[in-house]
Design a protein around this motif. Structure first.
Motif, PDB file in Angstrom:
ATOM      1  N   ASN A 131      11.341 -26.016  20.176  1.00  0.00           N
ATOM      2  CA  ASN A 131      11.947 -26.896  19.152  1.00  0.00           C
ATOM      3  C   ASN A 131      11.607 -26.460  17.731  1.00  0.00           C
ATOM      4  N   GLU A 139      11.936 -34.274  23.665  1.00  0.00           N
ATOM      5  CA  GLU A 139      13.168 -33.513  23.865  1.00  0.00           C
ATOM      6  C   GLU A 139      12.823 -32.039  23.739  1.00  0.00           C
ATOM      7  N   THR A 141      15.272 -28.918  22.995  1.00  0.00           N
ATOM      8  CA  THR A 141      16.644 -28.476  22.757  1.00  0.00           C
ATOM      9  C   THR A 141      16.750 -26.979  22.518  1.00  0.00           C
ATOM     10  N   ALA A 201      27.022 -38.693  20.964  1.00  0.00           N
ATOM     11  CA  ALA A 201      26.827 -38.469  19.531  1.00  0.00           C
ATOM     12  C   ALA A 201      26.850 -36.998  19.134  1.00  0.00           C
ATOM     13  N   LEU A 203      24.667 -34.768  19.959  1.00  0.00           N
ATOM     14  CA  LEU A 203      23.328 -34.220  19.784  1.00  0.00           C
ATOM     15  C   LEU A 203      23.131 -33.015  20.704  1.00  0.00           C
ATOM     16  N   ARG A 205      21.868 -30.675  23.550  1.00  0.00           N
ATOM     17  CA  ARG A 205      21.409 -30.990  24.902  1.00  0.00           C
ATOM     18  C   ARG A 205      19.915 -30.694  25.025  1.00  0.00           C
ATOM     19  N   THR A 206      19.241 -31.519  25.813  1.00  0.00           N
ATOM     20  CA  THR A 206      17.814 -31.333  26.041  1.00  0.00           C
ATOM     21  C   THR A 206      17.531 -31.161  27.526  1.00  0.00           C
ATOM     22  N   VAL A 260      21.824 -41.659  13.567  1.00  0.00           N
ATOM     23  CA  VAL A 260      21.825 -40.255  13.138  1.00  0.00           C
ATOM     24  C   VAL A 260      21.926 -40.095  11.631  1.00  0.00           C
ATOM     25  N   SER A 267      15.776 -37.900  17.139  1.00  0.00           N
ATOM     26  CA  SER A 267      16.681 -37.655  18.271  1.00  0.00           C
ATOM     27  C   SER A 267      15.921 -37.535  19.585  1.00  0.00           C
ATOM     28  N   ASP A 270      15.890 -40.787  21.410  1.00  0.00           N
ATOM     29  CA  ASP A 270      17.212 -41.316  21.762  1.00  0.00           C
ATOM     30  C   ASP A 270      17.509 -40.895  23.205  1.00  0.00           C
ATOM     31  N   ARG A 273      21.103 -40.295  24.188  1.00  0.00           N
ATOM     32  CA  ARG A 273      21.796 -39.381  23.262  1.00  0.00           C
ATOM     33  C   ARG A 273      23.086 -40.008  22.713  1.00  0.00           C
ATOM     34  N   GLY A 275      23.174 -41.503  19.695  1.00  0.00           N
ATOM     35  CA  GLY A 275      23.130 -41.474  18.242  1.00  0.00           C
ATOM     36  C   GLY A 275      22.343 -42.594  17.607  1.00  0.00           C
TER      37      GLY A 275
END
Length: 291
Positions: A131, A139, A141, A201, A203, A205-206, A260, A267, A270, A273, A275
């Protein structure tokens, strides 16, 4: 100390072969430090074949005059898929990605300009970050890896492994940017069962909760290479200490009710995901709390 040996179809020690030896070295850019031996018997097939490297082993006590041969390594090749077709009649040859790659597996080979006597040097991994260096493991990502600019990168340069099941997780998205003498590589994710829900939203992907390994398939790195980076994703663990506790709850409280467009929006907390950090996310956080 390891050494490269080039096995040729003629006797390089024969004085009458001196011109052939010199021509061979000049053609392939080989230095005199690379040892040539030969001749070998027979001829390699243009279609498929297998080469075995053996060494003499100790004779069994029951038969001390017998000197068994132990197989040290096996290399196989074919001229059909999934083997590298660019090495079939194009002037290129098969190159093993590294000494620890299985010689019988087509994915262990690539097609490149012939370079006998040159062994891939293990690529240096300068840095590894999750990250972009953020502490959160709530998360994941992206993964960022920095290597020297001389290292060749391909879509297959990295493997993401589920540590629990050993499953190979794919596909991965690989992007690279050269920065002076280094290459900055970003590994990200767009689809797959190993990801959390995409949400609504937009965002990034995680990865889903779990333990992971990043394995390298860079020149000189084999599947059993010592360089394996391990990491985890755990929803709610905003400080990355491996547990979801009161410190993480303080972070959750700060971002609760934010979306957001807000600077305080996190995030990573969240969960769905969508938002915004809301009661749905609180239910997920409460379930993870204390673990």
């Amino acid at each position: 100390v390891g050494e490269s040996l080039i096995v040729v179809s003629f006797d390089p020690g024969d004085p009458t072969s001196a011109n052939r030896v010199e021509a061979f070295r000049v053609h392939y850019g080989m230095t005199s430090e690379v040892t040539m031996i030969g001749p070998f018997d027979g001829k390699l097939s243009n279609q498929a074949g297998e080469l075995r490297l053996t060494r003499p082993d100790d004779p069994p006590a029951s038969n001390p005059t017998t000197r068994p041969a132990t197989i040290v390594d096996v290399a196989r090749y074919e001229d059909t898929l999934p083997w590298e077709m660019d090495a079939d009649g194009t002037g290129q040859s098969l190159h093993r990605l590294g000494a620890t790659f299985a010689g019988i597996a087509p994915e262990s080979w690539t097609a490149e300009t012939p370079s006998p006597g040159r062994v891939p040097v293990a690529a240096e991994v300068i840095s590894f970050e999750i990250n972009g260096g953020r502490q959160t493991r709530s998360e994941i990502t992206s993964i960022e890896v920095q290597v020297p600019a001389s290292v060749a990168i391909s879509p297959d340069s990295f493997q993401l492994i589920d540590s629990l099941s050993g499953a190979l997780l794919e596909p991965l998205q690989i992007s690279e940017v050269e920065n002076g003498g280094t290459t900055n590589i970003t590994v990200s994710f767009s689809k797959g069962d190993f990801l959390s829900d995409a949400g609504t939203a937009g965002l990034a992907r995680t990865l889903a909760d779990g333990n992971y390994q990043l394995r390298y398939r860079l020149p000189g790195f084999g599947p059993d290479s010592d360089r394996v980076d391990t990491f985890f994703r755990k929803y709610g663990d905003s400080d990355g200490d491996g547990s979801v506790n009161l410190l993480d709850f303080a972070d959750f409280r700060r971002t609760f009710g934010r979306g957001v467009a807000d600077d305080a929006f996190d995030s990573g907390l969240d969960a769905n995901r969508d938002g915004s950090v809301n009661l749905f996310d609180f239910a997920s956080f409460r379930q993870a709390f204390g673990t």
